[in-house]
Design an enzyme around this catalytic site. Sequence first.
Site, PDB file in Angstrom:
ATOM      1  N   GLU A  91      12.516 -36.765 -44.758  1.00 41.03           N
ATOM      2  CA  GLU A  91      12.568 -35.957 -45.983  1.00 41.03           C
ATOM      3  C   GLU A  91      13.789 -36.325 -46.824  1.00 41.03           C
ATOM      4  O   GLU A  91      14.690 -37.028 -46.390  1.00 41.03           O
ATOM      5  CB  GLU A  91      12.640 -34.461 -45.641  1.00 41.03           C
ATOM      6  CG  GLU A  91      11.336 -33.696 -45.832  1.00 41.03           C
ATOM      7  CD  GLU A  91      10.981 -33.464 -47.298  1.00 41.03           C
ATOM      8  OE1 GLU A  91      11.661 -34.025 -48.184  1.00 41.03           O
ATOM      9  OE2 GLU A  91      10.034 -32.727 -47.560  1.00 41.03           O
ATOM     10  N   ARG A 120      15.573 -21.509 -42.612  1.00 39.48           N
ATOM     11  CA  ARG A 120      16.373 -22.731 -42.665  1.00 39.48           C
ATOM     12  C   ARG A 120      16.205 -23.361 -44.039  1.00 39.48           C
ATOM     13  O   ARG A 120      15.196 -23.157 -44.720  1.00 39.48           O
ATOM     14  CB  ARG A 120      15.951 -23.728 -41.585  1.00 39.48           C
ATOM     15  CG  ARG A 120      14.565 -24.346 -41.793  1.00 39.48           C
ATOM     16  CD  ARG A 120      14.392 -25.581 -40.932  1.00 39.48           C
ATOM     17  NE  ARG A 120      13.076 -26.194 -41.007  1.00 39.48           N
ATOM     18  CZ  ARG A 120      12.685 -27.040 -41.944  1.00 39.48           C
ATOM     19  NH1 ARG A 120      13.497 -27.336 -42.937  1.00 39.48           N
ATOM     20  NH2 ARG A 120      11.474 -27.569 -41.925  1.00 39.48           N
ATOM     21  N   ASN A 149      15.351 -26.295 -46.586  1.00 39.31           N
ATOM     22  CA  ASN A 149      14.347 -27.347 -46.574  1.00 39.31           C
ATOM     23  C   ASN A 149      14.729 -28.399 -47.624  1.00 39.31           C
ATOM     24  O   ASN A 149      15.585 -29.220 -47.384  1.00 39.31           O
ATOM     25  CB  ASN A 149      12.953 -26.770 -46.817  1.00 39.31           C
ATOM     26  CG  ASN A 149      11.859 -27.757 -46.449  1.00 39.31           C
ATOM     27  OD1 ASN A 149      11.977 -28.485 -45.467  1.00 39.31           O
ATOM     28  ND2 ASN A 149      10.791 -27.797 -47.222  1.00 39.31           N
ATOM     29  N   ASN A 202      10.063 -26.435 -51.594  1.00 45.57           N
ATOM     30  CA  ASN A 202       9.941 -27.879 -51.483  1.00 45.57           C
ATOM     31  C   ASN A 202      10.395 -28.588 -52.749  1.00 45.57           C
ATOM     32  O   ASN A 202      11.471 -28.307 -53.250  1.00 45.57           O
ATOM     33  CB  ASN A 202       8.511 -28.264 -51.070  1.00 45.57           C
ATOM     34  CG  ASN A 202       8.473 -28.899 -49.699  1.00 45.57           C
ATOM     35  OD1 ASN A 202       9.308 -29.752 -49.382  1.00 45.57           O
ATOM     36  ND2 ASN A 202       7.520 -28.515 -48.874  1.00 45.57           N
ATOM     37  N   ASP A 261       4.429 -31.509 -51.521  1.00 46.73           N
ATOM     38  CA  ASP A 261       5.671 -31.498 -50.742  1.00 46.73           C
ATOM     39  C   ASP A 261       6.834 -31.847 -51.668  1.00 46.73           C
ATOM     40  O   ASP A 261       7.089 -31.150 -52.625  1.00 46.73           O
ATOM     41  CB  ASP A 261       5.533 -32.471 -49.566  1.00 46.73           C
ATOM     42  CG  ASP A 261       6.489 -32.145 -48.420  1.00 46.73           C
ATOM     43  OD1 ASP A 261       7.670 -31.891 -48.698  1.00 46.73           O
ATOM     44  OD2 ASP A 261       6.062 -32.166 -47.252  1.00 46.73           O
TER      45      ASP A 261
END
Length: 345
Positions: free
Chosen positions: A54, A146, A148, A201, A254
């Site tokens: 990512e 958490r 991202n 995202n 995403d």
Amino acid sequence: MSRQSDRPIATVALSPSVALWLLFLIGSVSSSTHAMAAEYSVEQLPSPLSQLGEGPVWDVDTQSLYYVDINGAAILRYDYAENKTYSAKIDGVDPISPIILVQGKPGQYVLGTGNKIVLVNWDGRSERGTLVKTLYDLGESEKHVRFNDGKVDPQGRLYAGTMQLETLGDIMQQKEGKLFRFDGKAGGEFHLLKAGVSISNGLTWPENSNKFYYIDSVALDIKEYDVLENGDLQNETVFYDLRVDGKSPGYVADGMTHDNDGNLYVATWGGSKLLKINPKSKKIEQEIAIPAKQVTSAAFGGPQMDELFVTTAHTGNQDPPAGALFRVTGLGARGKPMDKMILRD
């Protein structure tokens, strides 16, 4: 269930000198809907297979691409000149996402880890980095989430979002995530921009506009906002809806980036592709097929800023090249260097 691209893909023999590379030559789109699509090629780069790759960010100064393996708790650097990827872990920093470059501080990086934002040192080559300090802590009330995805805006401010921890249940069925802005003073205030988010995202700010584009994956759309001078957001609208005839397309959006013309490049988790969306027509102009089901994010880079680097994930029993880092060339588009965070004492 993945919806596969209808583009013709021809596999090319591997180069004898680079046996680990996989080259896909993908023809131009023939349908009238995507008539403007250019011919492009997709190349697997030498890198570890990430569990959850990512957050790619191109650094002009080092001519390197930095990214993370969230679940592998690693930060990675693809060295363009060496054509080699270095990876490091940091004691006590797990999971990791995003990775952010810091203005004027080479070798230091801002990371999201759990519900904290921390500063770390890494020389870009060693197998270990070191934790310098915690910059921000969301506190006990946010222990169940958490960080991202996250990026820096043109003013050097960090925008980063959260999601519920995967260990606490179905992340597709909750709205515990939030989007925050961090103005750069360690231990200072952070600002809540949006609550009720499922999976925070992709985010990006096209040049020469006051627009901000944002993805909550579960929402199955891309939101557009006006950005105020202080960084706050207003006038939320749906810029693009991924649904087909009101139903899920079989994947979710995403990570995301944009080119110099303002086109969005949206990674599809479960879709084996990136979507290039024209900001004026608000239609898909091109689909870029990637040989991995879970496509997570993308960033422009390279010496001419005309190469698109793509991260992917390796989940379940998927075979390689799932989890690999890819490079897309021949798109006929350029991006700009990503902004670095301005940290103030």
